[in-house]
Design an enzyme around this catalytic site. Structure first.
Site, PDB file in Angstrom:
ATOM      1  N   SER A 145       0.794  -1.224   0.000  1.00  0.00           N
ATOM      2  CA  SER A 145       0.000   0.000   0.000  1.00  0.00           C
ATOM      3  C   SER A 145       0.833   1.283   0.000  1.00  0.00           C
ATOM      4  CB  SER A 145      -0.905   0.003   1.222  1.00  0.00           C
ATOM      5  OG  SER A 145      -1.570   1.243   1.299  1.00  0.00           O
ATOM      6  N   LEU A 146       0.330   2.279  -0.712  1.00  0.00           N
ATOM      7  CA  LEU A 146       0.989   3.593  -0.737  1.00  0.00           C
ATOM      8  C   LEU A 146       0.383   4.517   0.317  1.00  0.00           C
ATOM      9  CD1 LEU A 146       1.071   4.189  -4.599  1.00  0.00           C
ATOM     10  CD2 LEU A 146       2.783   3.077  -3.180  1.00  0.00           C
TER      11      LEU A 146
ATOM     12  N   TYR B 243      -2.475   1.820 -11.154  1.00  0.00           N
ATOM     13  CA  TYR B 243      -1.348   2.734 -10.971  1.00  0.00           C
ATOM     14  C   TYR B 243      -0.007   2.018 -10.830  1.00  0.00           C
ATOM     15  CZ  TYR B 243      -2.373   1.792  -6.066  1.00  0.00           C
ATOM     16  OH  TYR B 243      -2.642   1.176  -4.871  1.00  0.00           O
TER      17      TYR B 243
ATOM     18  N   LYS C 271     -14.029  -4.975   2.457  1.00  0.00           N
ATOM     19  CA  LYS C 271     -14.800  -3.764   2.145  1.00  0.00           C
ATOM     20  C   LYS C 271     -16.312  -3.936   2.319  1.00  0.00           C
ATOM     21  CE  LYS C 271     -11.730  -1.193  -0.848  1.00  0.00           C
ATOM     22  NZ  LYS C 271     -11.574  -0.492  -2.123  1.00  0.00           N
TER      23      LYS C 271
ATOM     24  N   ASP D 224     -13.816   5.971  -2.622  1.00  0.00           N
ATOM     25  CA  ASP D 224     -13.234   5.506  -3.893  1.00  0.00           C
ATOM     26  C   ASP D 224     -13.880   6.183  -5.103  1.00  0.00           C
ATOM     27  OD1 ASP D 224     -11.352   3.728  -2.886  1.00  0.00           O
ATOM     28  OD2 ASP D 224     -12.760   2.055  -2.832  1.00  0.00           O
TER      29      ASP D 224
ATOM     30  N   ASN E  14     -18.262  -5.567 -19.074  1.00  0.00           N
ATOM     31  CA  ASN E  14     -17.523  -6.493 -18.201  1.00  0.00           C
ATOM     32  C   ASN E  14     -17.412  -7.867 -18.836  1.00  0.00           C
ATOM     33  OD1 ASN E  14     -16.177  -6.759 -15.632  1.00  0.00           O
ATOM     34  ND2 ASN E  14     -17.827  -8.141 -15.021  1.00  0.00           N
TER      35      ASN E  14
END
Ligand code: ATR
Length: 286
Positions: free
Chosen positions: A19-20, A227, A70, A106, A153
């Site tokens: 994680s960043l 990313y 989540k 998000d 999708n």
């Protein structure tokens, strides 16, 4: 820093190693001189309820929540704000004097990153690739501000289920497509924005893309939430087609900035958070 009175924030999930968020939030705390710290806590799936009891008992001030918690965390919280309620998933928790409140930043983070580059998306035709957790948050945020959505999708029934949920909650029309080449090419014909909210193109499979240059028109805005790497194959194809590209750093930073503001009530130092995330991505902090 007064360690005895430190306010603690944590990312819970499994895995959490890549994680960043710690780099981003700790840089922001430092910049604002807040006596706070952000750590990662690996919480395996079966231990979530115990972990949340621990958060309450220890008075941890706030959480970010990632895979696989989540959705399952919802039943363990005291309240959900509108964003989490709409999406049905939580990525941020605020401990408000013992009351745990769930949020989802998000979708709003992705929307801010997009609007920062192209302005309002109201009335814009958007093709959204994906129907997983990330796509779900983005679909609700885009539909809420009046974008015209097509959800494409690999597993079409998942796209249909998401489209129906958005239609029902926000009374708007949402189209559905498969990833079949002909169908996708048709869906992309008059579209303004293409968003990749799937994991396709992510390290280590960096040469994968769901859409190639010959399926994109000139001037198309192509936004990839992946990313790692920042320059994905999809964005390279978009450049070749004469499109405008937006990488995944903006969403990461904005979802973090929104969480920071929920926790601290202070404006997030966006530039500092972005620089910290970039440094971390380049591996400078390792
Ligand atoms: P997240 O929470 O990151 O969105 P997820 O819920 O597992 O993760 O969703 C991953 C998304 O990437 C899904 O839309 C998935 O498509 P399916 O619903 O068909 O599984 C999509 N995805 C992952 N790998 C893919 C691939 N190789 N080709 C096409 N789509 C893919």
């Amino acid at each position: 820093m007064n360690l005895a009175k430190l306010k603690l924030f944590a990312l819970i999930g499994d895995p959490v190693g890549q994680s960043l968020s710690p780099a981003m939030h700790n840089a922001a705390f430092r910049a604002l001189g807040l006596n706070c710290a952000y750590i990662t806590l690996r919480v395996p799936k079966p231990t979530l309820a115990n972990a949340i009891a621990g958060v309450r008992a220890l008075g941890i001030a706030g959480l970010n929540v990632t895979i696989p918690h989540k959705i399952s965390i919802i039943s363990l919280l005291d309240e959900l704000d509108e964003s989490a309620n709409l999406v049905g998933a939580v990525n941020t928790v605020k401990n408000n004097r013992g009351k745990l409140i769930g949020f989802n930043t998000d979708g709003e983070g992705a929307l801010r990153a997009l609007e920062e580059k192209i302005g309002s998306v109201k009335g814009k035709e958007v093709v959204l690739l994906g129907a997983g957790g990330a796509a779900r948050a983005i679909a609700f945020s885009l539909a809420r501000v009046g974008a015209r959505l097509t959800i494409a999708n690999r597993t079409v029934p998942r796209a249909q289920a998401l489209a129906s949920a958005v239609e029902q909650k926000l009374s708007t029309n949402v189209k559905v497509a498969s990833l079949n080449r002909a169908e996708l090419t048709k869906a992309l014909k008059n579209v303004d924005v293409l968003i990749n909210a799937t994991s396709v193109g992510m390290r280590p499979k960096i040469d994968k893309t769901l859409v190639r240059a010959n399926m994109m028109r000139r001037g198309l805005v192509v936004y990839d939430i992946v990313y790692q790497p920042l320059r994905t194959k999809l964005l390279r194809e978009a450049r070749r087609a004469g499109g405008k590209t937006i990488d995944g750093l903006g969403m990461l930073v904005h979802q973090g900035a929104l969480a920071f503001e929920i926790w601290t009530g202070k404006r997030a130092p966006i530039k500092i958070m972005k620089a910290a995330a970039k440094r971390e991505l380049r591996g400078e902090n390792r």
